[in-house]
Design a protein around this motif. Structure first.
Motif, PDB file in Angstrom:
ATOM      1  N   ALA A  25       0.844  -1.192   0.000  1.00  0.00           N
ATOM      2  CA  ALA A  25       0.000   0.000   0.000  1.00  0.00           C
ATOM      3  C   ALA A  25       0.877   1.238   0.000  1.00  0.00           C
ATOM      4  CB  ALA A  25      -0.930  -0.013   1.215  1.00  0.00           C
ATOM      5  N   ASP A  26       0.227   2.379  -0.118  1.00  0.00           N
ATOM      6  CA  ASP A  26       0.947   3.651  -0.101  1.00  0.00           C
ATOM      7  C   ASP A  26       1.459   3.912   1.318  1.00  0.00           C
ATOM      8  OD1 ASP A  26       1.118   6.403  -1.824  1.00  0.00           O
ATOM      9  OD2 ASP A  26       0.885   6.796   0.324  1.00  0.00           O
ATOM     10  N   PRO A  27       2.747   4.135   1.498  1.00  0.00           N
ATOM     11  CA  PRO A  27       3.299   4.303   2.857  1.00  0.00           C
ATOM     12  C   PRO A  27       2.664   5.480   3.599  1.00  0.00           C
ATOM     13  CG  PRO A  27       5.052   3.920   1.257  1.00  0.00           C
ATOM     14  CD  PRO A  27       3.813   4.122   0.474  1.00  0.00           C
ATOM     15  N   THR A  28       2.502   6.622   2.921  1.00  0.00           N
ATOM     16  CA  THR A  28       1.907   7.782   3.583  1.00  0.00           C
ATOM     17  C   THR A  28       0.476   7.474   4.038  1.00  0.00           C
ATOM     18  OG1 THR A  28       3.256   9.259   2.226  1.00  0.00           O
ATOM     19  CG2 THR A  28       1.331  10.218   3.322  1.00  0.00           C
ATOM     20  N   ALA A  29      -0.282   6.790   3.159  1.00  0.00           N
ATOM     21  CA  ALA A  29      -1.665   6.448   3.500  1.00  0.00           C
ATOM     22  C   ALA A  29      -1.717   5.507   4.691  1.00  0.00           C
ATOM     23  CB  ALA A  29      -2.359   5.818   2.298  1.00  0.00           C
ATOM     24  N   VAL A  30      -0.820   4.503   4.731  1.00  0.00           N
ATOM     25  CA  VAL A  30      -0.809   3.560   5.850  1.00  0.00           C
ATOM     26  C   VAL A  30      -0.514   4.288   7.153  1.00  0.00           C
ATOM     27  CG1 VAL A  30       0.387   1.587   6.837  1.00  0.00           C
ATOM     28  CG2 VAL A  30      -0.231   1.580   4.421  1.00  0.00           C
ATOM     29  N   ARG A  31       0.474   5.207   7.119  1.00  0.00           N
ATOM     30  CA  ARG A  31       0.815   5.942   8.348  1.00  0.00           C
ATOM     31  C   ARG A  31      -0.341   6.860   8.770  1.00  0.00           C
ATOM     32  NH1 ARG A  31       5.507   4.871   5.771  1.00  0.00           N
ATOM     33  NH2 ARG A  31       7.280   4.258   7.081  1.00  0.00           N
ATOM     34  N   GLN A  32      -1.024   7.455   7.795  1.00  0.00           N
ATOM     35  CA  GLN A  32      -2.148   8.319   8.152  1.00  0.00           C
ATOM     36  C   GLN A  32      -3.300   7.501   8.728  1.00  0.00           C
ATOM     37  OE1 GLN A  32      -3.373  10.908   4.998  1.00  0.00           O
ATOM     38  NE2 GLN A  32      -4.631  12.194   6.333  1.00  0.00           N
ATOM     39  N   ILE A  33      -3.532   6.322   8.165  1.00  0.00           N
ATOM     40  CA  ILE A  33      -4.570   5.434   8.712  1.00  0.00           C
ATOM     41  C   ILE A  33      -4.246   5.061  10.146  1.00  0.00           C
ATOM     42  CG2 ILE A  33      -5.553   3.118   8.541  1.00  0.00           C
ATOM     43  CD1 ILE A  33      -5.339   3.402   5.476  1.00  0.00           C
ATOM     44  N   LEU A  34      -3.002   4.634  10.381  1.00  0.00           N
ATOM     45  CA  LEU A  34      -2.617   4.229  11.735  1.00  0.00           C
ATOM     46  C   LEU A  34      -2.673   5.410  12.694  1.00  0.00           C
ATOM     47  CD1 LEU A  34       0.383   1.834  10.988  1.00  0.00           C
ATOM     48  CD2 LEU A  34      -1.837   1.218  11.949  1.00  0.00           C
ATOM     49  N   ALA A  35      -2.237   6.591  12.221  1.00  0.00           N
ATOM     50  CA  ALA A  35      -2.246   7.759  13.103  1.00  0.00           C
ATOM     51  C   ALA A  35      -3.669   8.127  13.505  1.00  0.00           C
ATOM     52  CB  ALA A  35      -1.569   8.930  12.404  1.00  0.00           C
ATOM     53  N   ASN A  36      -4.608   8.139  12.539  1.00  0.00           N
ATOM     54  CA  ASN A  36      -6.001   8.490  12.854  1.00  0.00           C
ATOM     55  C   ASN A  36      -6.632   7.472  13.791  1.00  0.00           C
ATOM     56  OD1 ASN A  36      -6.031  10.852  11.370  1.00  0.00           O
ATOM     57  ND2 ASN A  36      -6.758   9.861   9.509  1.00  0.00           N
ATOM     58  N   LEU A  37      -6.443   6.181  13.479  1.00  0.00           N
ATOM     59  CA  LEU A  37      -7.068   5.142  14.309  1.00  0.00           C
ATOM     60  C   LEU A  37      -6.460   5.111  15.696  1.00  0.00           C
ATOM     61  CD1 LEU A  37      -7.458   2.169  11.770  1.00  0.00           C
ATOM     62  CD2 LEU A  37      -9.164   3.863  12.460  1.00  0.00           C
ATOM     63  N   THR A  38      -5.133   5.209  15.787  1.00  0.00           N
ATOM     64  CA  THR A  38      -4.477   5.166  17.097  1.00  0.00           C
ATOM     65  C   THR A  38      -4.828   6.412  17.907  1.00  0.00           C
ATOM     66  OG1 THR A  38      -2.663   3.948  16.068  1.00  0.00           O
ATOM     67  CG2 THR A  38      -2.280   4.832  18.261  1.00  0.00           C
ATOM     68  N   GLY A  39      -4.816   7.592  17.260  1.00  0.00           N
ATOM     69  CA  GLY A  39      -5.172   8.816  17.973  1.00  0.00           C
ATOM     70  C   GLY A  39      -6.581   8.761  18.529  1.00  0.00           C
ATOM     71  N   ASN A  40      -7.527   8.271  17.718  1.00  0.00           N
ATOM     72  CA  ASN A  40      -8.902   8.136  18.212  1.00  0.00           C
ATOM     73  C   ASN A  40      -8.976   7.182  19.390  1.00  0.00           C
ATOM     74  OD1 ASN A  40     -10.086   9.913  16.473  1.00  0.00           O
ATOM     75  ND2 ASN A  40     -10.814   8.378  15.028  1.00  0.00           N
ATOM     76  N   ALA A  41      -8.269   6.049  19.286  1.00  0.00           N
ATOM     77  CA  ALA A  41      -8.325   5.044  20.350  1.00  0.00           C
ATOM     78  C   ALA A  41      -7.770   5.603  21.660  1.00  0.00           C
ATOM     79  CB  ALA A  41      -7.546   3.803  19.928  1.00  0.00           C
ATOM     80  N   VAL A  42      -6.611   6.297  21.596  1.00  0.00           N
ATOM     81  CA  VAL A  42      -6.034   6.889  22.812  1.00  0.00           C
ATOM     82  C   VAL A  42      -6.965   7.958  23.370  1.00  0.00           C
ATOM     83  CG1 VAL A  42      -4.105   8.273  23.707  1.00  0.00           C
ATOM     84  CG2 VAL A  42      -3.671   6.355  22.148  1.00  0.00           C
ATOM     85  N   ARG A  43      -7.591   8.740  22.481  1.00  0.00           N
ATOM     86  CA  ARG A  43      -8.448   9.848  22.885  1.00  0.00           C
ATOM     87  C   ARG A  43      -9.653   9.361  23.697  1.00  0.00           C
ATOM     88  NH1 ARG A  43      -9.175  11.811  18.001  1.00  0.00           N
ATOM     89  NH2 ARG A  43      -7.164  12.867  18.073  1.00  0.00           N
ATOM     90  N   TYR A  44     -10.197   8.173  23.324  1.00  0.00           N
ATOM     91  CA  TYR A  44     -11.435   7.703  23.965  1.00  0.00           C
ATOM     92  C   TYR A  44     -11.213   6.507  24.887  1.00  0.00           C
ATOM     93  CZ  TYR A  44     -13.491  10.676  20.425  1.00  0.00           C
ATOM     94  OH  TYR A  44     -13.822  11.748  19.644  1.00  0.00           O
ATOM     95  N   THR A  45      -9.951   6.248  25.270  1.00  0.00           N
ATOM     96  CA  THR A  45      -9.674   5.162  26.204  1.00  0.00           C
ATOM     97  C   THR A  45      -9.298   5.759  27.553  1.00  0.00           C
ATOM     98  OG1 THR A  45      -8.907   3.709  24.432  1.00  0.00           O
ATOM     99  CG2 THR A  45      -8.235   3.148  26.671  1.00  0.00           C
ATOM    100  N   PRO A  46      -9.986   5.402  28.620  1.00  0.00           N
ATOM    101  CA  PRO A  46      -9.686   5.975  29.935  1.00  0.00           C
ATOM    102  C   PRO A  46      -8.408   5.390  30.525  1.00  0.00           C
ATOM    103  CG  PRO A  46     -11.449   4.368  30.119  1.00  0.00           C
ATOM    104  CD  PRO A  46     -11.149   4.500  28.659  1.00  0.00           C
ATOM    105  N   SER A  47      -7.995   5.935  31.640  1.00  0.00           N
ATOM    106  CA  SER A  47      -6.783   5.485  32.327  1.00  0.00           C
ATOM    107  C   SER A  47      -6.901   4.010  32.692  1.00  0.00           C
ATOM    108  CB  SER A  47      -6.577   6.327  33.593  1.00  0.00           C
ATOM    109  OG  SER A  47      -5.452   5.876  34.298  1.00  0.00           O
ATOM    110  N   GLY A  48      -5.782   3.307  32.489  1.00  0.00           N
ATOM    111  CA  GLY A  48      -5.761   1.868  32.757  1.00  0.00           C
ATOM    112  C   GLY A  48      -6.139   1.028  31.554  1.00  0.00           C
ATOM    113  N   GLY A  49      -6.492   1.664  30.450  1.00  0.00           N
ATOM    114  CA  GLY A  49      -6.895   0.942  29.248  1.00  0.00           C
ATOM    115  C   GLY A  49      -5.723   0.599  28.351  1.00  0.00           C
TER     116      GLY A  49
END
Length: 572
Positions: free
Chosen positions: A456-480
């Motif tokens: 796949a396109d390297p930039t696209a893969v990194r952007q996908i991972l960044a968006n998904l990971t950022g969302n997950a950290v944003r909505y996961t409480p402490s201890g998650g």
């Protein structure tokens, strides 16, 4: 089948049917007459025997002597149904006979004085006709085997059949002679008509004869001349009409006065989801009340209307016009794309306005406050930081909008390469680990060895991972925990992020990939999200020919994954 053969077969059939009818009628009539005569004769015999049956006469001797004299079976039955005399059974055999009180003829005789029935005798074993009459001491019954009068009927039937066969032979000879004279000119006319029907419009009958056959030949000759000219004109018109109707992107449906669909193009079949060949009943059309009412108005009242309806997910502009002879024509113009674009445009303007209004309001408010001279340095620093933060948020929204617009418009084309997922995930998660650790959230990478590489396109893969990971950290409480994972698939590799966060309610899950859609708007803005990250993820996946999936349980966490292509060559 040849006409001569049909005449012969017709004659054979007529005579054969007559023979069958005559045999059937005579057989039924003769059988009925013989049956009536035999029943009358047996009735007289039974009455005679009943008169001779007195208390001083031995019933068994009376039955035996009467049976020998008459040649028929004679049975004497007392009032209880017990057989006390029988010309065929004597002694112990007679005592073993069943009680006859329930025999049909005995029961009928008790009611009307005389009774008769025809059945297989359970004692004698053959089919017999029974006639019983009441007597002072019981019931006297006389019976005879039906084969006796069946033989009479069979002889009469044979005589009628022989006569019918003779008539059939004579009829066949006459029909053969007649058919030869009739079929010769008809065969020629048949051949000419067949050739005309097959498209050979040059054929003409050579027959010229007086009478109806000659007139038929002249009529076929004139018909062939007119048919040749009219057929050519019709074929030209039909070809032009079919080409025009099928070339239309609008759906066209023609209904005749008999409420049958006689023509529709491929566009109409697609809009109405129809597969039946024409003609077919209008009952097969979709049962939309607006469509049905417009069709009835056009057919019965000649009303022409323009209405908007929704069928099978299509927004359609329906136009009806009356059709000559009581029919109607329906025209269907697809408004789906236009309505979808209108809705997208309205939602986009509303969402962008709403997303930009908040930071602009904050910036405007703090800027007005900064214009005052009575602020302390600490207050000015706080207000300046707030203005900078909201300006950064506006910049992120604009950047995401530009990225999304570039992907959707085709201005960005993937440049696929072989990417090691674990390496890319480590590069993406490193910058956000500090923020995650400050919240007490652990970031983990779990790459399946069978799905460690994507094409796949390297930039696209990194952007996908960044968006998904950022969302997950944003909505996961402490201890998650937030986990970047891969899974092998027959069509590629699933690359996704799994968290143990707050989760998404089921009613929101199907819409999370829409622009600016937020399951919890207030919390999303507090966390700093733009509402465009998942929409960008979806479009990046589709640009690679893949797709997205989302699974979530409220309070347990969310999993969002993207299907990306596998490498063209195996990893070495």
């Amino acid at each position: 089948m040849k006409l001569a053969r049909r005449l012969l077969l017709g004659s054979t059939l007529v005579v054969g049917v007559l023979v069958v009818v005559v045999v059937a009628l005579s057989d039924a009539r003769l059988g009925a007459e013989v049956h009536t005569l035999v029943v009358g004769e047996l009735t007289r015999e039974a009455r005679f025997i009943a008169a001779e049956w007195t208390p001083t006469v031995d019933p068994d001797s009376l039955a035996t002597n009467a049976g020998a004299a008459l040649g028929h079976r004679v049975t004497l039955i007392d009032s209880t149904g017990r057989v006390i005399g029988d010309s065929r059974f004597h002694g112990a055999a007679r005592e073993r006979l069943e009680n006859h009180s329930h025999r049909p003829e005995v029961m009928q005789a008790k009611q009307t004085g005389v009774g008769s029935s025809e059945r297989v005798s359970p004692s004698a074993g053959d089919r017999e006709l029974y006639v019983a009459v009441t007597a002072p001491l019981g019931t006297a019954r006389v019976s005879i085997a039906t084969r006796v009068f069946d033989a009479i009927v069979a002889r009469a039937r044979r005589d009628v059949l022989l006569s019918g066969l003779a008539a059939l032979v004579v009829a066949l000879l006459l029909a053969y002679a007649f058919s030869r004279d009739v079929t010769r000119p008809i065969i020629e006319l048949r051949d000419v008509a067949r050739d005309l029907a097959h498209g050979d419009l040059s054929r003409r009958p050579s027959l010229s004869a007086p009478g109806e056959v000659g007139e038929l030949g002249d009529a076929i000759r004139n018909m062939a001349d007119q048919l040749a000219s009219r057929l050519q004109a019709l074929q030209s018109d039909e070809a032009l009409m079919s080409a025009l109707v099928e070339a239309l992107s609008e759906g066209v449906v023609a209904v005749d006065a008999s409420r049958r669909v006689v023509r529709l193009n491929q566009s109409a079949r697609r809009f109405l989801e129809l597969r039946a060949p024409v003609p077919f009943s209008v009952d097969l059309l979709p049962r939309d009340p607006i469509l049905r009412e417009a069709l009835v108005d056009a057919m019965e009242h000649g009303a022409a209307e323009q209405l908007e309806i929704t069928l099978a997910g299509h927004s359609l502009l329906l136009t009806t016009r009356p059709f000559g002879g009581g029919g109607a024509v329906l025209a269907l113009f697809d408004l789906t794309a236009s309505r979808r674009l209108d809705a997208v445009r309205r939602d986009f303007v509303a969402n962008v306005s709403h997303e930009l209004k908040t930071p602009l309001t904050v910036i405007n408010g703090y800027a007005e406050t900064l214009a005052a001279d009575d602020l302390t340095p600490a207050q000015r620093a706080t207000f300046t930081t707030a203005i900078f933060t909201n300006a950064q948020r506006m910049l992120r929204i604009v950047d995401d909008l530009l990225d999304l617009s570039r992907i959707e418009s085709g201005g960005w084309v993937p440049n696929p390469a072989r990417i090691d997922v674990e390496t890319a995930a480590a590069e993406v998660t490193t910058p956000i680990r500090n923020a995650a650790e400050s919240k007490g959230v652990i970031i983990d990478i779990a790459v399946d060895p069978c799905a460690a590489v994507v094409h796949a396109d390297p930039t696209a893969v990194r952007q996908i991972l960044a968006n998904l990971t950022g969302n997950a950290v944003r909505y996961t409480p402490s201890g998650g925990t937030v986990t970047v994972f891969t899974e092998p698939d027959a069509h590629g590799v699933w690359l996704g992020v799994r968290d143990t966060g707050v989760g998404i309610a089921p009613q929101h899950l199907p819409r999370i990939f829409e622009r600016f859609y937020r399951a919890d708007p207030g919390r999303s803005r507090e966390a700093g999200g733009t509402g465009l990250g998942l929409a960008i993820v979806k479009h990046l996946a589709e640009a690679h020919g893949g797709r997205v999936r989302a699974e979530s349980t409220v309070g347990l966490g969310t999993t969002i994954a993207v299907l990306l292509p596998s490498p063209d060559v195996p990893e070495t």
